[in-house]
Scaffold this motif. Structure first.
Motif: not given
Length: 63
Positions: A5-6, A9, A13
């Motif tokens: 995940l960057t 991103e 969440e």
């Protein structure tokens, strides 16, 4: 399952907090029995083969 995940991103969440509850509810208890057994044999002769076996058993009974 090796997705990375960057940071963006990860910031997107969301989490949800689950409602509180008792793990076992009321007065409960559990009996736990554990047994470990191991056997090894290595005959002292030419061309002998070493053999070993191990067994672990765990039984949990909740009341």
């Amino acid at each position: 399952m090796n997705e990375k995940l960057t940071a963006v991103e990860l910031d997107l969440e969301e989490i949800q907090v689950l409602p509180e509850r008792e793990a076992l509810g009321g007065f409960n208890y559990a009996n736990i029995y554990a047994s470990n057994t191991a056997v090894a044999l290595n005959a002292a002769s030419y061309w002998s083969v070493a053999k070993a076996a191990a067994i672990q058993t765990i039984v949990v009974k909740q009341h």
